[in-house]
Structure formats: structure tokens, C-alpha cells
Design an enzyme around this catalytic site. Structure first.
Site, PDB file in Angstrom:
ATOM      1  N   CYS A  45       0.668  -1.040  -0.003  1.00  0.00           N
ATOM      2  CA  CYS A  45       0.070  -0.115   0.118  1.00  0.00           C
ATOM      3  C   CYS A  45       0.931   1.243   0.025  1.00  0.00           C
ATOM      4  CB  CYS A  45      -0.981   0.156   1.181  1.00  0.00           C
ATOM      5  SG  CYS A  45      -1.977  -1.395   1.450  1.00  0.00           S
ATOM      6  N   THR A  46       2.033   1.041   0.761  1.00  0.00           N
ATOM      7  CA  THR A  46       2.941   2.500   0.767  1.00  0.00           C
ATOM      8  C   THR A  46       3.213   2.656  -0.717  1.00  0.00           C
ATOM      9  OG1 THR A  46       3.508   1.855   3.128  1.00  0.00           O
ATOM     10  CG2 THR A  46       5.013   3.279   1.753  1.00  0.00           C
TER      11      THR A  46
END
Ligand code: BEZ
Length: 212
Positions: A45-46
Site C-alpha cells: 500500500c505504501t
């Protein structure tokens, strides 16, 4: 029932990292991308959020507003955003919905219980200026998305909304397109006066209309 292509995109009011947003009002006349990710402070997600931030000028150029979501609260998103800036080299420059009560996740069917009964999967909804859903994509948590592909599809959606054409496999903006099957040859002569190549009667190829 899952949201399908052509459905009205459900409206909602949500708290985000850029304040309270009323979705339809916020979209205005723009196209929109609403996407979910499973959880803050997670590696894939980062990288995804960093990439969407880097691509923001490309979304802007296409008149597309982008908004992200997870079931983490807004204050968690805000704390995570400094990690994203540090590791991905870009500040998050679009709103992130804090959907702790799962109101939007449930409205859009972003929680798939057989994958995970509490976290959102990686959903993407592209919404047109008419507030209808034009694209849905679902990826599992383990696979980061390709947001260049989301932009490529938006190019196709915007072109095919304007002209009676379809885009072939792996098409990118500027390449030849296909005359829509619904257009008769007589109609095509009016719409595409420059003519077309037809290796088969049903496969009629023309230069991209707004580039010719
Ligand atoms: C990730 O972003 O790396 C991730 C998030 C939730 C589950 C698995 C992976």
C-alpha cells in the site's frame, strides 16, 4: 449485489485527510477514481499511494479526481503519510477517506469476506462525469496495482465516450483505433471520411480521431 458497469456510483459523505467530502459534489464535472487499499502502514500500500501521488499530474491532465480509502481512521492516514513521503519521495496529494465504520467500503462492496472479512481489497472504481461507473477492478492484497494501466483505460474511456470507436489490445493514446461494431459502413463513411483499413469486414481500423 456488486456494483456493475453503468450503475450510478453511490454517493456518500466521508471524513478524509482533506476534510469532509460529499462525493458527488466533490467530483463536480470531473471524472473520478475511487480506490481502496487494505491497511495503513503496510508495504505494498505504501508503494501504491506513492505512485498515485507521483501520477497526480497525469490524472489532473485528464480531468480526473483521485480519492483513496481504507478502514483505518483519518488520523492513521495522516501519520502514515509522512512514511510515504519519506520512503516514496512524494507527499500524498489527494484525499484519503478514513472509513473506520466501513460505511463506504460496504456501499461499494470493497470488503470481500472470503479474502478477508475486515479489510478492504484493492478495488478501483472509475466514475464518469455522469456519475456512472465506467470501470471496476479488484486485486488481492498481495498484488500491487499498475496505475499506468488505470490511466490507459481512462484514455480509452474518454476517447470512446466522444467517438464511435473502440480501442484494441494493449492500445495506448495516439495509436490506431477500431470503428465501433455498431457503426454501419455507410455511417462510417460520414464519421471517418479519410477511410479505414479493413483486413476483415468486422475489423475496421482508423487513426485515432482526435489525433488524425
Ligand atoms: C501490503 O500492503 O503490503 C499488504 C496489506 C494488507 C495485507 C497484505 C499486504
Amino acid at each position: 449485489m456488486a456494483i456493475q458497469l453503468g450503475d450510478a456510483a453511490p454517493d456518500f459523505t466521508a471524513e478524509t485527510t482533506q476534510g469532509t467530502i460529499r462525493f458527488h459534489e466533490w467530483l463536480g464535472d470531473s471524472w473520478g477514481v475511487l480506490f481502496s487499499h487494505p491497511k495503513d502502514f503496510t508495504p505494498v500500500c505504501t508503494t501504491e499511494l506513492g505512485m498515485v501521488a507521483k501520477l497526480k499530474p497525469e490524472f489532473d491532465r485528464r480531468n480526473v479526481k483521485v480519492i483513496g480509502l481504507s478502514v483505518d481512521p483519518v488520523d492513521s492516514h495522516e501519520r502514515w503519510e509522512s512514511d510515504i513521503a519519506e520512503t516514496q519521495g512524494t507527499a500524498v496529494n489527494f484525499p484519503m477517506i478514513g472509513d473506520a465504520d466501513r460505511a463506504v467500503s460496504n456501499l461499494y462492496g470493497m470488503i470481500h469476506p472470503n479474502a478477508n472479512d475486515t479489510l478492504t481489497v484493492r478495488s478501483v472504481f472509475v466514475v464518469g462525469p455522469d456519475k456512472k461507473v465506467k470501470l471496476t477492478v479488484t486485486y488481492p492484497a498481495s498484488t500491487g496495482r499498475n496505475f499506468d494501466e488505470v490511466l490507459r483505460v481512462i484514455d480509452s474511456l474518454q476517447l470512446t465516450a466522444q467517438y464511435a470507436v473502440a480501442t484494441p489490445v494493449n492500445w495506448t493514446d495516439g495509436e490506431d483505433v477500431i470503428i465501433a461494431a455498431s457503426v454501419s459502413d455507410d455511417d462510417a463513411k460520414v464519421r471517418f471520411p479519410g477511410g479505414w483499413k479493413a483486413p476483415k469486414p468486422y475489423l475496421r481500423i482508423v487513426p485515432q480521431p482526435n489525433r488524425a
